[in-house]
Scaffold this active site. Structure first.
Site, short mmCIF file in Angstrom:
data_model
loop_
_atom_site.label_atom_id
_atom_site.label_comp_id
_atom_site.label_asym_id
_atom_site.label_seq_id
_atom_site.Cartn_x
_atom_site.Cartn_y
_atom_site.Cartn_z
N ASP A 130 11.00 64.98 -96.28
CA ASP A 130 12.07 64.19 -96.89
C ASP A 130 12.31 64.64 -98.33
O ASP A 130 11.38 64.65 -99.15
CB ASP A 130 11.72 62.71 -96.89
N GLY A 165 9.08 60.50 -91.61
CA GLY A 165 9.00 60.22 -90.19
C GLY A 165 8.32 58.88 -90.02
O GLY A 165 7.37 58.55 -90.76
N ILE A 195 4.41 58.47 -89.78
CA ILE A 195 3.80 58.98 -91.01
C ILE A 195 3.97 57.97 -92.13
O ILE A 195 3.03 57.69 -92.89
CB ILE A 195 4.43 60.33 -91.40
N ARG A 221 11.73 69.53 -89.20
CA ARG A 221 13.02 69.36 -89.86
C ARG A 221 12.89 68.94 -91.33
O ARG A 221 11.83 68.49 -91.78
CB ARG A 221 13.85 68.32 -89.11
N GLY A 267 17.44 42.90 -93.05
CA GLY A 267 17.81 43.36 -94.38
C GLY A 267 17.68 42.27 -95.43
O GLY A 267 16.63 41.61 -95.52
N GLY A 313 16.26 38.74 -94.55
CA GLY A 313 14.87 38.48 -94.22
C GLY A 313 14.47 39.04 -92.87
O GLY A 313 14.93 40.11 -92.46
N ASP A 371 9.79 51.10 -92.06
CA ASP A 371 8.44 51.56 -91.74
C ASP A 371 7.41 50.84 -92.61
O ASP A 371 6.31 50.51 -92.14
CB ASP A 371 8.33 53.07 -91.95
N ALA A 425 9.22 55.44 -98.53
CA ALA A 425 8.12 54.51 -98.30
C ALA A 425 7.09 54.55 -99.42
O ALA A 425 5.89 54.69 -99.20
CB ALA A 425 7.44 54.81 -96.95
#
Length: 309
Positions: free
Chosen positions: A15, A40, A43, A91, A225, A228, A255, A292
């Protein structure tokens, strides 16, 4: 292995997140503030669990230079990994935030094509796994049948692992009713399962409970979102509001939410307390930059001590 949360990422990504003064078609967009993260779904879950002091194992397909770079970054972040080699190249996903309007543009390739042998190798690794939870999160790349997560659910059950799933499209539809312990759809994914709109909070709670009672999954965590989230079981549904946060990115927020929820449930927390931890993880993720990016201090400032370390 007691307390271990294993994650599966069939289609990981390197990313890249960056900012631009403005994004205009037909013009060269100069970016700055670039950040590189291993990405991902699974991950991201493993990274957040590790940051919060939990025990995680990230199982991922890895190919080419980008795959090795992801492995190196995970090693640097002290996230235990088990890599499954593929011939294709992992990717690269790109997210650019336009400072002129605060909009985020995300470019996500479909990923390398996997072979039947690759799929068999993944299942063979899972067939030897010992963990409390197995979390499968993310899309399936070309070459992987939509029924793949049904096979993963079957193996998890045979190995005595609780199974959490976060995916979409055909892979989501094919996995329903396969023994999923925790399903985490977004609102649009939830409505695709129902094949109808869920317009009010009460209808969403009722529909989530009904879906659990139908056998689709034992628990459903519906993320909404800024509205909540809902956690539904056969007994009923718990709903909590989102924790206010100045949003800087949405990459990896779902995630991060899932990581907090599974971590809380694995520690024996109540549905409501685990859901609150999940929402805190999501709030910290959206106010950060990159993928994340959740730190334990930030989460504990919102909800108090986490159940690890």
């Amino acid at each position: 292995m007691s307390g271990l949360i294993a994650t599966l990422t069939v289609n990981p990504a390197l990313d890249i997140a960056a900012q631009a003064t403005s994004v205009r078609p037909g013009h060269k967009t100069r970016t700055f503030g670039e950040r590189y993260d291993p990405g991902g779904g699974g991950i991201n879950v493993a990274r957040v669990v590790t940051q919060l002091g939990g025990k995680a194992l990230a199982i991922l397909c890895s190919g080419g230079v980008t795959g090795r770079y992801i492995e190196d970054m995970l090693s640097t972040a002290h996230v235990p990994t088990r890599s499954i080699r593929i011939d294709g190249v992992t990717r690269i996903s790109v997210t650019v935030r336009d400072q002129s309007n605060a909009l985020e543009y995300r470019f996500v390739p479909q990923g390398p094509e996997l072979t039947a042998k690759d799929c068999a190798n993944i299942l063979n690794v899972l067939g030897e796994l010992e963990a409390s939870w197995l979390v499968a999160s993310g899309s399936l790349p070309p070459g992987v049948p939509s029924s793949f997560y049904r096979e993963v659910a079957r193996i998890a059950a045979e190995r005595g692992m609780r199974f959490a799933l976060d995916t979409s499209g055909g892979a989501l539809a094919a996995a329903l009713g396969s023994g999923i312990d925790l399903l985490k759809p977004s609102l649009s994914e939830f409505e695709s399962i129902l094949d109808e709109k869920a317009r009010t909070l009460m209808s969403r709670k009722d529909q989530a409970v009904a879906l659990v009672r139908s056998g689709a999954a034992r628990m459903i965590a519906l993320t909404l979102g800024s509205a909540g989230a809902i956690l539904a079981t056969e007994e009923g549904a718990v709903e909590l509001p989102a924790i206010p946060a100045a949003e800087r990115t949405g990459v990896g927020a779902g995630d991060s939410f899932l990581a907090g929820l599974v971590l809380g449930l694995s520690a024996g927390w109540s549905s409501e307390t685990a859901l609150r931890l999940a929402l805190a993880c999501g709030a910290v993720a959206v106010r950060s930059t990159g993928t994340a990016q959740v730190d334990r201090a930030g989460v504990e400032a919102l909800v108090g001590p986490v159940p690890c370390g």
